[in-house]
Design a protein around this motif. Structure first.
Motif, PDB file in Angstrom:
ATOM      1  N   HIS A  82       0.820  -1.203   0.000  1.00 53.15           N
ATOM      2  CA  HIS A  82       0.000   0.000   0.000  1.00 53.15           C
ATOM      3  C   HIS A  82       0.860   1.261   0.000  1.00 53.15           C
ATOM      4  N   SER A  83       1.852   1.300   0.894  1.00 53.74           N
ATOM      5  CA  SER A  83       2.706   2.481   0.986  1.00 53.74           C
ATOM      6  C   SER A  83       3.531   2.675  -0.281  1.00 53.74           C
ATOM      7  N   SER A  84       3.992   1.569  -0.869  1.00 59.69           N
ATOM      8  CA  SER A  84       4.746   1.680  -2.122  1.00 59.69           C
ATOM      9  C   SER A  84       3.874   2.316  -3.192  1.00 59.69           C
ATOM     10  N   GLY A  85       2.608   1.941  -3.193  1.00 56.52           N
ATOM     11  CA  GLY A  85       1.676   2.520  -4.160  1.00 56.52           C
ATOM     12  C   GLY A  85       1.547   4.023  -3.978  1.00 56.52           C
ATOM     13  N   ILE A  86       1.421   4.446  -2.717  1.00 54.67           N
ATOM     14  CA  ILE A  86       1.328   5.885  -2.444  1.00 54.67           C
ATOM     15  C   ILE A  86       2.609   6.583  -2.874  1.00 54.67           C
ATOM     16  N   LEU A  87       3.724   5.952  -2.561  1.00 57.93           N
ATOM     17  CA  LEU A  87       5.021   6.529  -2.920  1.00 57.93           C
ATOM     18  C   LEU A  87       5.130   6.708  -4.431  1.00 57.93           C
ATOM     19  N   ALA A  88       4.746   5.674  -5.165  1.00 60.73           N
ATOM     20  CA  ALA A  88       4.820   5.755  -6.625  1.00 60.73           C
ATOM     21  C   ALA A  88       3.910   6.872  -7.135  1.00 60.73           C
ATOM     22  N   LYS A  89       2.730   6.966  -6.554  1.00 66.31           N
ATOM     23  CA  LYS A  89       1.796   8.006  -6.977  1.00 66.31           C
ATOM     24  C   LYS A  89       2.377   9.402  -6.715  1.00 66.31           C
TER      25      LYS A  89
END
Lengths: 225, 239, 269, 269
Positions: free
Chosen positions: A190-197
């Motif tokens: 989940h956090s990786s997704g936010i980071l990528a965004k």
């Protein structure tokens, strides 16, 4: 994250001609590919020693750059030597599996060893090149090798921008980590997704501001190299 | 930021789609890289030659884009490239204990057309070899072929097919990500198998072995990436 | 209490960014502790060591007498005791709605959702931004974003909060509000460690100071002690607060804050 | 001279960020002009209008009596007259080596390369960063990057330079150096327009001020005029510089700078 880059600017031979360094690299690679095994080993040891001397890097740190790649070299070696054979005698450490044996093929052992040695020698040579040649000089090599202009321009810009993104990446990642964002597998995804965004948003924010800055610098469509 | 989003609504949409492709082409950089020195010289040259037409086509496309009406296209290309590079250092755990790193190469594919990525891909691979000490210069042609040519083409085809069959968007994304990933690793396994055939089973058996080895790391990784892709897609859309 | 014992840190085995630092933060009931130093003096590195983001090259950190453990569990415990708010708000706000972002840490800690709601509301009202609860982040001002970032850490309920350059980018009004906010947090029992280049802000806000230079603690003490030596501050690319300047150079008494100066001086006139 | 005639600007045809502004910048030989206003008062929008990045919704801008033309050629001409340095240095540095980036604008102007080298060296030494000439950008400090960004615009040799928050993120020493640098630019014949939240910096650096609020010019004038009205500044989320405060509240004379105050007061004692 990009510690190699820093060494590339601070080593003893940073001012050597990049073309010479590129030629030396090529020489090293040719030696890694030539068939005499002891010569490969000699090149490996000599180049590694020279690298540590000219870059003033600690032995431990130098070794640390190999940690990430050794598993892949090993994995490939396993892929080369492991085989299935009806003959037990052709294998080392055979394991019977139904009617055949699984093990390491005797005939492939020298080949795997040679491949591993060649691989390590070549890697050591490329590390030498990467650690002694700032990327800016590599652009000069690309230019001398007549790579197309637009590609070199984009490469040059990318090199500059990578550091901006690495900064943003580090800051976001750190802030997430300190708020427990990577404490489990699900959270990590989940956090990786936010980071990528968020990094993706940086592409747009930077593009907008850079467009203004280019105008202020009277940019006319060409980056000189 | 919001101002930017509004002003560039169409452009943003374009980017958003591109971004989804980026994550949908999760070329698993490090695990998939063929290391420096692993391929014999003739195979190094062979893969350079095979990749060359795609590269040249990419350059042609790049010129077109730079001369089109996208303002400061070079800066945009470089920003996307830098983004892709940094994303490739996003760590995901893999079964082997080390970390594998997903990397997307698709952003530019949609934004600037399919060819451009072969050029940006070469640059990213160059940076990975020289700044991160992953991959290699002699094997750059081979890696270029598996990661920035085969992967994107397969991923793109899967995406198109799913959309044509009216598969739900998130599932399409998931499948697209997985197949792009898997096709890359099949290619890599193939590249290694023809160089190192099995003494008993030949190239075919070697292919099975290398596929098996990479499958251990790739299957969970591809699933993780599929999830990531869907999450990011939702985040971008919800904005 | 946070105790550093012979703490050293180096990024590349060559230059020591922090060089054998020993100190006790929060002794004698200090509530707001200020770290001063020029750009590159090692403040950020020290802060990152304090929250376990960097592991000391040598020496150790003790929290309430116990050495920090760098296991996953140990770090989690540490981060529940010490929170940090970084300078750039944009890189530490992850969601587009205020309350979602503030709840991030609690979600990760698997706090039940009624509890989360309660704690988020409480923190937001403590920071005077309850009205922003449902607001999208992108329309907030710099000062408001800073508060949201602080809320995201405060909600963890840590004893200590580290603030890195809390006034950067704020207009004078935002700066005054930040000062009041810190005072309010302290009154609530929170303890603060901050670093800033704004000497006047530091002078009025903190009750104990450390001067960091070349990786060492060059001086520590209360206002009078630390800001007294103009020469030392200059050498470290810092400056005296103006209240100290007019005390030293114009012979006025040394006041703790502007308000105090003007209140008392007005009485005189 | 830069003249604005009934300039209005709106991003979305609803809220006017700039509302019918008329003024003459640089009249009466003002050299360093300061724009003040809280976050969101319209300073940045005004600056972007001045360099032609935004086109006024209505009204016009005249440079030395000639209206700005929004053709490619006209804008280029404008930008040779007015340079701008933005707050975030990273977003305006495109090359990885200091001297290459500083030379960028000159290459765009097709200046011959010996001339470029000469001018780059001159600018770098004026900014005290000649030693950084061959350095890679990514390892410079924030203050150094700021200087490189300024050098990249200074090298154009434009008559006007706009500086947006030139002191943000700088330590007290960097702040003083920035002040000296601006003085140096003025002595070279360049004219500066700046905006900053640092009231003390503005007070000591600028010789004419505009107070921007709600898209209008609420007040303009020299130090005495603009900083005199405490109430108005408060309403605009700003503050008085301390030199003004001690003048108004302690009855000391009004000094132009700290140095002046202490020099004169020392004589007295």
């Amino acid at each position: 994250m990009l510690s190699i880059d820093k060494y590339a600017y601070e080593n003893r031979i940073v001012n050597w001609s990049p073309k010479l360094k590129a030629l030396l690299w090529l020489g090293g690679i040719i030696l890694a590919f030539q068939p005499i095994q002891w010569l490969k080993l000699a090149v490996l040891v000599v180049v590694a020693t020279i690298t540590i001397y000219v870059t003033k890097v600690s032995f431990r740190r130098y070794l640390s750059w190999f940690y990430a790649i050794i598993p892949f070299v090993l994995l490939s070696v396993i892929g080369i030597v492991v085989t299935v054979s009806p003959q037990r005698s052709a294998l080392i450490w055979p394991i019977k599996f139904v009617s055949v044996y699984i093990g390491m093929a005797k005939v492939m052992m020298p080949k795997a060893g040679q491949m591993a040695l060649q691989c390590m020698t070549a890697i050591v040579c490329t590390y030498w090149f990467a650690l002694t040649t700032p990327f800016i000089q590599i652009l000069q090599v690309l230019k001398a090798a007549r790579f197309p202009r637009v590609m070199i321009e984009v490469t040059m810009l990318m090199y500059r921008f990578i550091f901006i993104f690495v900064d943003a990446f580090d800051q976001i990642h750190r802030a997430q980590k300190l708020r427990f964002g990577y404490d489990s597998f699900g959270l990590m995804i989940h956090s990786s997704g936010i980071l990528a965004k968020m990094l993706f948003e940086q592409v747009i924010i930077n593009y907008e501001m850079m467009t203004k800055a280019l105008d202020a610098k009277l940019y006319d469509g060409e980056f000189y190299i | 930021m919001m101002g930017a989003l509004k002003k560039y609504r169409k452009f943003m949409l374009f980017l958003a789609i591109g971004f989804i492709y980026t994550l949908a082409y999760p070329m698993t950089a490090h695990a998939m890289h063929i290391m420096e020195g692993m391929l014999p010289p003739k195979w190094c040259i062979f893969w350079f030659v095979v990749s060359a037409p795609f590269f040249i086509y990419g350059l042609y496309r790049m010129h077109k884009i730079v001369n089109s009406d996208i303002p400061n296209a070079k800066v945009m290309l470089a920003l996307c490239g830098a983004f892709v590079f940094v994303l490739s250092s996003l760590k995901l755990p893999s079964v082997t204990g080390s970390c594998s790193h997903p990397t997307g190469v698709g952003l530019g594919t949609v934004m600037f057309g399919p060819g451009v990525m072969s050029v940006l891909g070469v640059i990213v691979l160059l940076f990975q070899a020289l700044l991160l000490a992953h991959g290699g210069l002699t094997t750059l042609g081979a890696n270029e072929f598996s990661m920035t040519i085969v992967g994107p083409i397969v991923g793109y085809a899967v995406w198109k097919l799913c959309r044509a069959m009216k598969v739900r968007r998130s599932i399409s994304l998931f499948l697209c990500a997985m197949f792009a990933d898997w096709s890359t690793y099949v290619t890599t396994a193939f590249q290694l198998a023809i160089v190192f055939p099995d003494p008993n089973g030949g190239v075919g058996a070697a292919l099975v072995k290398f596929l098996g080895i990479y499958a251990v790391t790739q299957i969970p990784l591809a699933i993780a990436e599929g999830l990531l892709t869907v999450i990011v897609y939702n985040l971008v859309i919800s904005n | 209490m946070i105790e550093l014992k012979h703490l050293s840190y180096s990024y590349d085995d060559r230059v020591k960014i922090l060089d054998d630092i020993s100190l006790k933060i929060g002794a004698d009931n200090h509530k707001v502790i200020g770290f001063m130093g020029h750009n590159g003096a090692g403040k950020s590195t020290l802060f990152l060591n304090l929250v376990g983001e960097l592991k000391p090259t040598s020496g150790e950190i003790l929290i309430d007498g116990e050495p920090v453990e760098y296991s996953k569990k140990g770090l989690r415990k540490l981060r529940r005791k010490i929170g940090i708010v970084f300078q750039n708000s944009d890189q530490q706000i992850f969601y587009s709605i205020v309350k979602d972002d503030v709840a991030f840490a609690l979600h990760n800690l698997k706090v039940p959702s009624e509890e989360i709601n309660k704690r988020v509301e409480k923190v937001l009202s403590e920071l005077d931004i309850l009205s922003l609860k449902e607001q999208p982040i992108q329309y907030l001002s710099g000062g408001q974003k800073k508060r949201v970032a602080i809320a995201g850490i405060m909600v963890i309920g840590s004893e200590w909060i580290l603030l890195d350059e809390p006034t950067s980018g704020l207009d004078p009004d935002g700066r005054i509000r930040m000062q009041k906010l810190i005072q309010k947090l302290v009154n609530n029992g929170q303890r603060i460690i901050l670093s800033s280049h704004d000497m006047d802000f530091m002078y009025e806000t903190c009750d104990y100071f450390y001067l960091l230079g070349k990786g060492r603690i060059l001086k520590q003490g209360d206002k009078q002690t630390v800001f007294d030596d103009e020469q030392l501050l200059r050498e470290n690319k810092l400056d005296q607060p103006w209240l100290v300047k007019i005390h030293q150079k114009l012979g006025l008494p040394l006041y703790d804050s502007e308000q105090e100066l003007f209140a008392i001086e007005e009485k005189h006139n």
